[in-house]
Design an enzyme around this catalytic site. Structure first.
Site, PDB file in Angstrom:
ATOM      1  N   CYS A 121      10.101  -8.801 -23.274  1.00  0.00           N
ATOM      2  CA  CYS A 121      11.745  -9.356 -22.871  1.00  0.00           C
ATOM      3  C   CYS A 121      12.636  -8.862 -22.179  1.00  0.00           C
ATOM      4  O   CYS A 121      12.076  -9.859 -20.796  1.00  0.00           O
ATOM      5  CB  CYS A 121      12.596  -9.507 -24.719  1.00  0.00           C
ATOM      6  SG  CYS A 121      13.413 -10.632 -24.853  1.00  0.00           S
ATOM      7  N   HIS A 230       8.526 -11.473 -28.533  1.00  0.00           N
ATOM      8  CA  HIS A 230       8.079  -9.987 -28.464  1.00  0.00           C
ATOM      9  C   HIS A 230       7.088  -9.710 -29.496  1.00  0.00           C
ATOM     10  O   HIS A 230       6.558  -9.685 -30.747  1.00  0.00           O
ATOM     11  CB  HIS A 230       9.043  -9.963 -29.886  1.00  0.00           C
ATOM     12  CG  HIS A 230      10.432  -9.659 -28.802  1.00  0.00           C
ATOM     13  ND1 HIS A 230      11.293  -8.153 -28.885  1.00  0.00           N
ATOM     14  CD2 HIS A 230      11.710 -10.250 -28.672  1.00  0.00           C
ATOM     15  CE1 HIS A 230      12.655  -8.644 -28.201  1.00  0.00           C
ATOM     16  NE2 HIS A 230      12.752 -10.183 -28.090  1.00  0.00           N
ATOM     17  N   GLU A 232       5.712  -6.818 -30.797  1.00  0.00           N
ATOM     18  CA  GLU A 232       5.970  -5.411 -31.611  1.00  0.00           C
ATOM     19  C   GLU A 232       6.598  -6.137 -33.209  1.00  0.00           C
ATOM     20  O   GLU A 232       5.904  -5.523 -34.443  1.00  0.00           O
ATOM     21  CB  GLU A 232       7.260  -4.894 -31.115  1.00  0.00           C
ATOM     22  CG  GLU A 232       8.387  -4.819 -31.717  1.00  0.00           C
ATOM     23  CD  GLU A 232       9.607  -6.138 -30.568  1.00  0.00           C
ATOM     24  OE1 GLU A 232      10.323  -6.342 -30.659  1.00  0.00           O
ATOM     25  OE2 GLU A 232       8.855  -6.976 -29.175  1.00  0.00           O
TER      26      GLU A 232
END
Length: 264
Positions: A121, A230, A232
């Site tokens: 990001c 994202h 994660e």
């Protein structure tokens, strides 16, 4: 096990300066990249040599996301940070010049060493600005663009659900990692984005509105890549995220092996 530096952010609460990074990054990197983590604090001085000494101990670098926006004025096209920001220039959740400073310092050192780099990001945007590209300051003000911000009416976990399609570029580095150029569905929680891709980067994925969603350093075969989404957050349930972290981890392990084999 490879040692990876993870960029922190500066949080100022009631006049107290704090370093912070979300646990999701650490969990995903430890679990799916199989690396050890050290947090890289933000810097408020031009400590170029200090940054180089820290990066010299690393096998990889992760530039995390954050609510703050990148401030392009803290970067020069010569890849050198501008003078340190003063506290009066800092506004939480709008900009984080301390993080900008740190990112420019560690990026310079990491690229000099040929470290594997993963930008997430804000990290993708930092890569683009560092190499001389430009950003949309607020994508929502642009016409004919997708909604790239999260729906804040949803529970926090659901704000990171996949919301739009991204086309992976044929023959690129990301396509090789994912096993092809099939479209993928990603989450979207950002208001800045790449307007003009830096000359030192190549596009790896693009959204339906033309926004670049992933890019890599074009002059190397090393894993040096940023993604706008994202990976994660829901890595446990998303094969694309796991492949991305695994590829980064493998690159870090290869770098560690080479570093340990170098003569002292």
């Amino acid at each position: 096990m490879p040692l990876v530096g993870v960029a922190a952010n500066r949080l100022i609460d009631d006049g107290v300066h704090r370093e912070w990074v979300r646990r999701r990054y650490i969990d995903a990197l430890e679990t799916y990249a199989n690396v050890e983590i050290v947090i890289l604090p933000t810097r408020s001085t031009d400590d170029i040599e200090g940054s180089r000494r820290v990066v010299a101990r690393l096998d990889g670098l992760v530039l995390t996301g954050d609510e703050s926006n990148v401030s392009p004025e803290y970067f020069l096209h010569a890849n050198t940070p501008r003078p340190s920001p003063t506290e009066s220039t800092y506004y939480r959740a709008e900009t984080d010049p301390y993080r900008d400073m740190m990112a420019s310092l560690v990026l310079s050192a990491a690229l000099e060493r040929g470290l594997p780099i993963l930008g997430i990001c804000r990290g993708l945007q930092e890569l683009n600005v560092f190499f001389g590209g430009s950003l949309y300051e607020d994508i929502s003000l642009e016409t004919n663009m997708l909604t790239h911000k999260e729906d804040i009416s949803l529970p926090r976990d659901r704000q990171y659900d996949p919301v739009h399609e991204v086309t992976v570029q044929d023959g690129g580095k990301l396509a090789r990692i994912l096993g092809g150029n099939v479209p993928i569905i990603v989450n979207s929680l950002h208001n800045q984005g790449i307007r003009i891709l830096a000359p030192g980067l190549q596009c790896e994925a693009v959204a339906a509105d033309g926004l670049i969603e992933a890019a890599s350093v074009s002059s190397t075969g090393i894993f040096q890549m940023g993604v706008q989404w994202h990976p994660e957050w829901h890595a446990a349930d998303d094969v694309v995220s796991r492949k991305l972290f695994a590829a980064f981890g493998n690159a870090c392990a290869a770098f560690e092996g080479k570093r340990q084999g170098d003569p002292v």
